[in-house]
Design a protein around this motif. Sequence first.
Motif, PDB file in Angstrom:
ATOM      1  N   VAL A  39      14.554   9.471   4.850  1.00 55.00           N
ATOM      2  CA  VAL A  39      13.960  10.493   5.957  1.00 55.00           C
ATOM      3  C   VAL A  39      14.640  11.127   6.851  1.00 55.00           C
ATOM      4  O   VAL A  39      14.094  12.395   6.946  1.00 55.00           O
ATOM      5  CB  VAL A  39      13.234   9.188   7.055  1.00 55.00           C
ATOM      6  CG1 VAL A  39      12.542   9.976   8.235  1.00 55.00           C
ATOM      7  CG2 VAL A  39      12.170   8.219   6.357  1.00 55.00           C
ATOM      8  N   HIS A  40      15.970  10.875   6.987  1.00 54.33           N
ATOM      9  CA  HIS A  40      16.667  11.974   7.931  1.00 54.33           C
ATOM     10  C   HIS A  40      16.801  13.270   7.057  1.00 54.33           C
ATOM     11  O   HIS A  40      16.839  14.334   7.448  1.00 54.33           O
ATOM     12  CB  HIS A  40      18.040  11.417   8.371  1.00 54.33           C
ATOM     13  CG  HIS A  40      19.124  11.731   7.492  1.00 54.33           C
ATOM     14  ND1 HIS A  40      19.606  10.869   6.517  1.00 54.33           N
ATOM     15  CD2 HIS A  40      19.717  12.737   7.331  1.00 54.33           C
ATOM     16  CE1 HIS A  40      20.678  11.471   5.912  1.00 54.33           C
ATOM     17  NE2 HIS A  40      20.975  12.595   6.519  1.00 54.33           N
ATOM     18  N   GLY A  41      17.084  13.118   5.731  1.00 52.68           N
ATOM     19  CA  GLY A  41      17.080  14.114   4.767  1.00 52.68           C
ATOM     20  C   GLY A  41      15.957  14.873   4.699  1.00 52.68           C
ATOM     21  O   GLY A  41      15.825  16.096   4.431  1.00 52.68           O
ATOM     22  N   THR A  42      14.763  14.191   4.717  1.00 51.79           N
ATOM     23  CA  THR A  42      13.373  15.048   4.773  1.00 51.79           C
ATOM     24  C   THR A  42      13.294  16.043   5.917  1.00 51.79           C
ATOM     25  O   THR A  42      12.695  17.013   5.867  1.00 51.79           O
ATOM     26  CB  THR A  42      12.184  13.955   4.515  1.00 51.79           C
ATOM     27  OG1 THR A  42      12.331  13.103   3.590  1.00 51.79           O
ATOM     28  CG2 THR A  42      10.886  14.548   4.491  1.00 51.79           C
ATOM     29  N   ILE A  43      13.851  15.305   7.059  1.00 45.70           N
ATOM     30  CA  ILE A  43      13.588  16.152   8.386  1.00 45.70           C
ATOM     31  C   ILE A  43      14.771  17.467   8.009  1.00 45.70           C
ATOM     32  O   ILE A  43      14.367  18.536   8.499  1.00 45.70           O
ATOM     33  CB  ILE A  43      13.864  15.329   9.460  1.00 45.70           C
ATOM     34  CG1 ILE A  43      12.884  14.082   9.768  1.00 45.70           C
ATOM     35  CG2 ILE A  43      14.107  16.181  10.919  1.00 45.70           C
ATOM     36  CD1 ILE A  43      13.128  13.105  10.884  1.00 45.70           C
ATOM     37  N   GLY A  48      22.346  13.555  14.049  1.00 47.26           N
ATOM     38  CA  GLY A  48      23.579  13.164  13.887  1.00 47.26           C
ATOM     39  C   GLY A  48      23.968  12.912  12.381  1.00 47.26           C
ATOM     40  O   GLY A  48      25.197  12.932  12.168  1.00 47.26           O
ATOM     41  N   GLU A  49      23.179  12.898  11.732  1.00 48.45           N
ATOM     42  CA  GLU A  49      23.443  12.376  10.159  1.00 48.45           C
ATOM     43  C   GLU A  49      23.160  13.671   9.244  1.00 48.45           C
ATOM     44  O   GLU A  49      22.159  14.293   9.423  1.00 48.45           O
ATOM     45  CB  GLU A  49      22.359  11.231   9.659  1.00 48.45           C
ATOM     46  CG  GLU A  49      22.415  10.928   8.358  1.00 48.45           C
ATOM     47  CD  GLU A  49      23.616   9.838   8.162  1.00 48.45           C
ATOM     48  OE1 GLU A  49      24.541   9.584   8.956  1.00 48.45           O
ATOM     49  OE2 GLU A  49      23.947   9.331   7.001  1.00 48.45           O
ATOM     50  N   SER A  62      22.353   8.573  12.531  1.00 43.64           N
ATOM     51  CA  SER A  62      20.899   8.418  12.969  1.00 43.64           C
ATOM     52  C   SER A  62      20.343   7.214  12.767  1.00 43.64           C
ATOM     53  O   SER A  62      21.103   6.258  12.332  1.00 43.64           O
ATOM     54  CB  SER A  62      20.033   9.445  12.060  1.00 43.64           C
ATOM     55  OG  SER A  62      19.483   8.819  10.767  1.00 43.64           O
ATOM     56  N   PRO A  63      19.287   7.032  13.430  1.00 44.12           N
ATOM     57  CA  PRO A  63      18.845   5.430  13.299  1.00 44.12           C
ATOM     58  C   PRO A  63      18.218   5.275  11.773  1.00 44.12           C
ATOM     59  O   PRO A  63      17.686   3.906  11.652  1.00 44.12           O
ATOM     60  CB  PRO A  63      17.519   5.566  14.346  1.00 44.12           C
ATOM     61  CG  PRO A  63      17.708   6.996  15.070  1.00 44.12           C
ATOM     62  CD  PRO A  63      18.406   7.866  14.192  1.00 44.12           C
ATOM     63  N   GLY A  89      11.798  12.984  14.275  1.00 43.01           N
ATOM     64  CA  GLY A  89      13.018  13.262  14.727  1.00 43.01           C
ATOM     65  C   GLY A  89      13.315  14.730  14.582  1.00 43.01           C
ATOM     66  O   GLY A  89      12.488  15.375  14.285  1.00 43.01           O
ATOM     67  N   ARG A  90      14.489  15.090  14.994  1.00 44.99           N
ATOM     68  CA  ARG A  90      14.751  16.701  15.014  1.00 44.99           C
ATOM     69  C   ARG A  90      16.141  16.709  14.112  1.00 44.99           C
ATOM     70  O   ARG A  90      16.874  15.884  14.240  1.00 44.99           O
ATOM     71  CB  ARG A  90      15.104  16.795  16.449  1.00 44.99           C
ATOM     72  CG  ARG A  90      14.094  16.746  17.477  1.00 44.99           C
ATOM     73  CD  ARG A  90      14.676  16.825  18.878  1.00 44.99           C
ATOM     74  NE  ARG A  90      15.679  15.671  18.925  1.00 44.99           N
ATOM     75  CZ  ARG A  90      16.625  15.675  20.125  1.00 44.99           C
ATOM     76  NH1 ARG A  90      16.526  16.318  21.064  1.00 44.99           N
ATOM     77  NH2 ARG A  90      17.466  14.736  20.080  1.00 44.99           N
ATOM     78  N   ALA A  91      16.207  17.912  13.425  1.00 47.40           N
ATOM     79  CA  ALA A  91      17.370  18.249  12.872  1.00 47.40           C
ATOM     80  C   ALA A  91      17.671  19.836  13.431  1.00 47.40           C
ATOM     81  O   ALA A  91      16.749  20.496  13.788  1.00 47.40           O
ATOM     82  CB  ALA A  91      16.978  18.357  11.302  1.00 47.40           C
TER      83      ALA A  91
END
Length: 315
Positions: free
Chosen positions: A88-92, A12-13, A238-239, A292-294
């Motif tokens: 971390v969301h950005g790394t994914i 979501g992010e 995202s979380p 997580g997933r992207a």
Amino acid sequence: MSIKAIDSHTEGEPTRVIVEGGPDLGGGSLATQAKLLSSQFDHLRTAVVLEPRGSEVLVAAILRPPENPTSDAGVIFVNNVGVLGMCVHGTIGVVRTLQHLGRASTTPGETIQLDTPVGPVTATIKPDGVVAVKNVASRRTSHRVPVPLDDRLVHADIAWGGNWFALIEDHGESLEFERRGTLTKLASRIRRAMNAAGQDGTGAHAGPVDHVELFGPPADGGHGRNFVLCPGGAYDRSPCGTGTSAKLACLAADGRLAEGATWIQESIIGSRFSGTWQAGSEPGTIIPTISGRAWITGESTLHLDPSDPYRFGIF
Ligand code: PYC
């Protein structure tokens, strides 16, 4: 001037990876390049991230050559207010983008090492499109710091997970998506109060609390739900992987999550990251792994037309 970008979202992010036309930041450490980006090329950050091309929720990733000989690439994350330590969301999102470009493997078990301004992180490809990010060493530096507000007293743990987080459980609010406006206002008040009182993160990477993380019971089968306020006023869809890392540091310090056990973190929109930790080499530190997933959402060429008064963003 034009810049090539690939957009994705991680649980979501959103992440916008600049794959061509980014600034020339020379050599040196990623931390030095991040400072140069802020001092000399901030107009490119604002052009890419801010409206009318971006939005306050967007994180952009600028790909750089690796700093360490064993790494595959370097990356600097930026948001609507400046450079982020780690994301971390950005790394994914970066890993998913490199896969999309054919520059990273999709084979489960393969790893990709990325250098960031706060240290190297490793991403492992898992089945079903999941990416597991072994984050930087994380730790709690303060426990149950009282934060008096005009209508309530809350207590914050301060923890590093690649950014500085204040983590609060006794906020008295229910964490529902429909209440995000109220939660944003409360988390902003907490951050203002803590920054005004000098309630900072200490030790390595010492600095002010830039993210506020409100915790509550799970709503969808996880172990907990969060609402995370990011530095520029947006909430994380995202979380929040660095926030989940900070949470794992607190759980480990309290003896509430054993080494190797899994914690499922729900976000305010109901998406999930799973996290585990192993002991770090420094006493009191942990090494979190967040999965997580992207998904790729678009590919574009951003045009900066010299006649456009808002080509560098609205601010
Ligand atoms: O996933 O670490 C993260 C993050 C930081 C800010 C937004 N997302």
